[in-house]
Design a protein around this motif. Structure first.
Motif, PDB file in Angstrom:
ATOM      1  N   UNK A  54       7.238  49.042 -24.098  1.00 42.39           N
ATOM      2  CA  UNK A  54       8.479  49.545 -24.672  1.00 42.39           C
ATOM      3  C   UNK A  54       9.464  49.855 -23.556  1.00 42.39           C
ATOM      4  N   UNK A  55      10.729  49.668 -23.828  1.00 45.11           N
ATOM      5  CA  UNK A  55      11.822  49.996 -22.918  1.00 45.11           C
ATOM      6  C   UNK A  55      12.905  50.688 -23.732  1.00 45.11           C
ATOM      7  N   UNK A  56      13.475  51.763 -23.195  1.00 42.65           N
ATOM      8  CA  UNK A  56      14.558  52.460 -23.889  1.00 42.65           C
ATOM      9  C   UNK A  56      15.365  53.277 -22.901  1.00 42.65           C
ATOM     10  N   UNK A 111       3.665  53.182 -16.447  1.00 47.31           N
ATOM     11  CA  UNK A 111       4.495  54.209 -17.070  1.00 47.31           C
ATOM     12  C   UNK A 111       5.646  54.511 -16.124  1.00 47.31           C
ATOM     13  N   UNK A 112       6.861  54.224 -16.549  1.00 55.24           N
ATOM     14  CA  UNK A 112       8.035  54.424 -15.718  1.00 55.24           C
ATOM     15  C   UNK A 112       9.070  55.285 -16.410  1.00 55.24           C
ATOM     16  N   UNK A 113      10.209  55.397 -15.786  1.00 50.98           N
ATOM     17  CA  UNK A 113      11.254  56.275 -16.314  1.00 50.98           C
ATOM     18  C   UNK A 113      11.856  55.726 -17.595  1.00 50.98           C
ATOM     19  N   UNK A 114      12.073  54.419 -17.676  1.00 53.16           N
ATOM     20  CA  UNK A 114      12.751  53.830 -18.824  1.00 53.16           C
ATOM     21  C   UNK A 114      11.833  52.932 -19.660  1.00 53.16           C
ATOM     22  N   UNK A 115      10.555  52.899 -19.355  1.00 59.49           N
ATOM     23  CA  UNK A 115       9.671  52.049 -20.138  1.00 59.49           C
ATOM     24  C   UNK A 115       8.228  52.180 -19.728  1.00 59.49           C
ATOM     25  N   UNK A 116       7.357  51.553 -20.498  1.00 60.91           N
ATOM     26  CA  UNK A 116       5.924  51.664 -20.221  1.00 60.91           C
ATOM     27  C   UNK A 116       5.182  50.480 -20.823  1.00 60.91           C
ATOM     28  N   UNK A 117       3.976  50.250 -20.284  1.00 64.39           N
ATOM     29  CA  UNK A 117       3.002  49.333 -20.860  1.00 64.39           C
ATOM     30  C   UNK A 117       1.724  50.138 -21.026  1.00 64.39           C
ATOM     31  N   UNK A 216      12.760  47.152 -12.890  1.00 68.06           N
ATOM     32  CA  UNK A 216      13.955  46.693 -13.589  1.00 68.06           C
ATOM     33  C   UNK A 216      13.593  46.538 -15.059  1.00 68.06           C
ATOM     34  N   UNK A 217      14.335  47.240 -15.929  1.00 68.97           N
ATOM     35  CA  UNK A 217      14.036  47.280 -17.356  1.00 68.97           C
ATOM     36  C   UNK A 217      15.073  46.455 -18.119  1.00 68.97           C
ATOM     37  N   UNK A 218      14.602  45.588 -19.039  1.00 80.01           N
ATOM     38  CA  UNK A 218      15.479  44.672 -19.768  1.00 80.01           C
ATOM     39  C   UNK A 218      15.507  45.029 -21.251  1.00 80.01           C
ATOM     40  N   UNK A 269       9.927  44.291 -18.314  1.00 75.00           N
ATOM     41  CA  UNK A 269       9.879  45.127 -17.107  1.00 75.00           C
ATOM     42  C   UNK A 269       9.497  44.241 -15.931  1.00 75.00           C
ATOM     43  N   UNK A 270      10.240  44.351 -14.827  1.00 73.45           N
ATOM     44  CA  UNK A 270       9.915  43.662 -13.581  1.00 73.45           C
ATOM     45  C   UNK A 270       9.653  44.691 -12.489  1.00 73.45           C
ATOM     46  N   UNK A 271       8.745  44.359 -11.572  1.00 72.57           N
ATOM     47  CA  UNK A 271       8.393  45.287 -10.489  1.00 72.57           C
ATOM     48  C   UNK A 271       8.353  44.539  -9.164  1.00 72.57           C
TER      49      UNK A 271
END
Length: 388
Positions: A54-56, A111-117, A216-218, A269-271
């Motif tokens: 999810x990304x938001x 788990x990141x600031x704007x999204x997670x898997x 990078x969140x899309x 999400x790209x890393x």
């Protein structure tokens, strides 16, 4: 299920730090544990596995942006009631085994600031009457190990210089750095050798090396970046004009629970990773050198066996795609859920800059107790001052 089920839990059989860490394609084996306080008639005992990305984020000018992906959504009836064979559980403890082979095209947990898997198992016991249902869940990690190219295991370096002015005087600060490799596996050390020469009128106040994660969140044809420090070594030592600082064999550990470069098979999400070497000065200005770092696995030795398990045991193929008729479909989270609570709010990208990122699902283990993988011979670390 009323008061008849006192305890319901899931345990997984795994041998990597006892922290439920799996590679794509590996078999997840475990048990559903039930404790009842009386003889109980059960309609179904079910297990499901769910993985999603999810990304938001909110933009003050353009509103909300969100996106989601589903990687796994499968279910299995572990035990089921029938007219000729009613499922009756006596009072006490009971264990029901299950297994599931993960698909090979899963992205790593993140788990990141704007999204997670994230990945989670859910067990459900449904009684004879509506409303007699008990549910429990257990998260687990998926960590993909993309093989590193051989050339990434070679050393690399960079250098630069910058002129500074102060009170009508000027001079240069020269910086050079060499790292033992440009590709590493989680848990390994990157060895750093560096020199700083201050021939300027300003004071050098600190030298720092850090491993940076750029995510990078899309969503909706837009993207938002975020940069974080996942580990660092800081050397606060004042260098006046004519002083130098030398690093020899300084170790920067790659945290053991970070995803591989690119976050393969995740489209939202790209890393990427960089090693940054920074020299700070009294005037607030600084010098930075950055080298790209690949995170993955060794070229050989960590691959899964062809049958997905060391012992060659078969796995249960009776898992299926979830349908609306499945008893706990309504319990699944919405497409854009709130930040999950099972990681105790410890979002790695929001941690203090002085803390090393650890496994976000299992954060109880102290950082200093985690095992590091040393691929280079042991050498003494040296941070020393020199005269130019």
């Amino acid at each position: 299920m009323g008061s008849s089920v006192e305890e319901l839990s899931i345990s997984l059989e795994h041998d990597i730090d006892e922290q439920y860490q799996y590679q794509p394609g590996e078999i997840v084996r475990g048990n559903i544990h039930v404790k009842t306080n009386r003889r109980t008639v059960v309609r179904t005992i079910s297990i499901s596995v769910h993985g999603q990305g999810v990304v938001a984020w909110e933009d003050p000018d353009y509103g909300s942006f969100n996106a989601d992906e589903e990687y796994i959504n499968a279910s299995q009836i572990v035990r089921q009631h029938s007219k000729h064979d009613p499922l009756v559980i006596d009072k006490g403890f009971h264990t029901f085994p299950f297994d599931y082979q993960l698909p090979t095209n899963l992205p790593s947990s993140f788990i990141g600031k704007f999204g997670s898997v994230t990945y989670v198992l859910k067990a459900v016991i449904q009684g004879e009457r509506p409303g007699e249902t008990s549910i429990t869940s257990e998260p687990f990690l998926v960590l993909r190990r993309a093989p590193l190219p051989e050339k990434s295991r070679q050393s690399a370096g960079a250098n630069t210089e910058k002129r500074f002015w102060s009170k009508l005087r000027s001079g240069k600060i020269k910086v050079q750095i060499e790292v033992s490799k440009l590709g590493a596996t989680p848990g390994e050390d990157i060895i750093i050798c560096a020199e700083v020469a201050n021939k300027s009128p300003v004071r050098v106040t600190a030298v720092q090396a850090c491993l940076l994660m750029n995510s990078l969140y899309h969503a909706k044809q837009r993207a938002i970046p975020f940069r974080q420090i996942v580990n660092k070594r800081r050397d606060e030592y004042e260098l006046l004009r004519g002083d130098g600082r030398r690093w020899q064999n300084v170790r920067l550990t790659v945290p053991p629970y970070i995803p591989e470069t690119a976050l393969e098979f995740c489209d939202i999400i790209e890393i990427t990773y960089f090693l940054q070497f920074r020299v700070e000065t009294s005037g607030g200005k600084e010098i930075r050198l950055e080298l790209p770092i690949l995170i993955g696995s060794r070229p050989a030795g960590l691959e899964l066996p062809a049958n997905g398990h060391e012992g060659g045991n078969s796995y249960n193929r009776q898992w299926n795609t979830m349908t609306k008729d499945f008893p706990f479909q309504k319990e699944l989270p919405p497409q854009i859920p709130e930040q999950p609570t099972w990681h105790d709010g410890l979002i790695p990208e929001m941690r203090g800059k002085d803390s090393t990122m650890v496994n976000p699902l299992f954060s109880k283990q102290p950082v200093q107790e985690q095992v590091r993988m040393h691929s280079e011979p042991e050498h003494d670390e040296i941070m020393e001052t020199t005269k130019l």
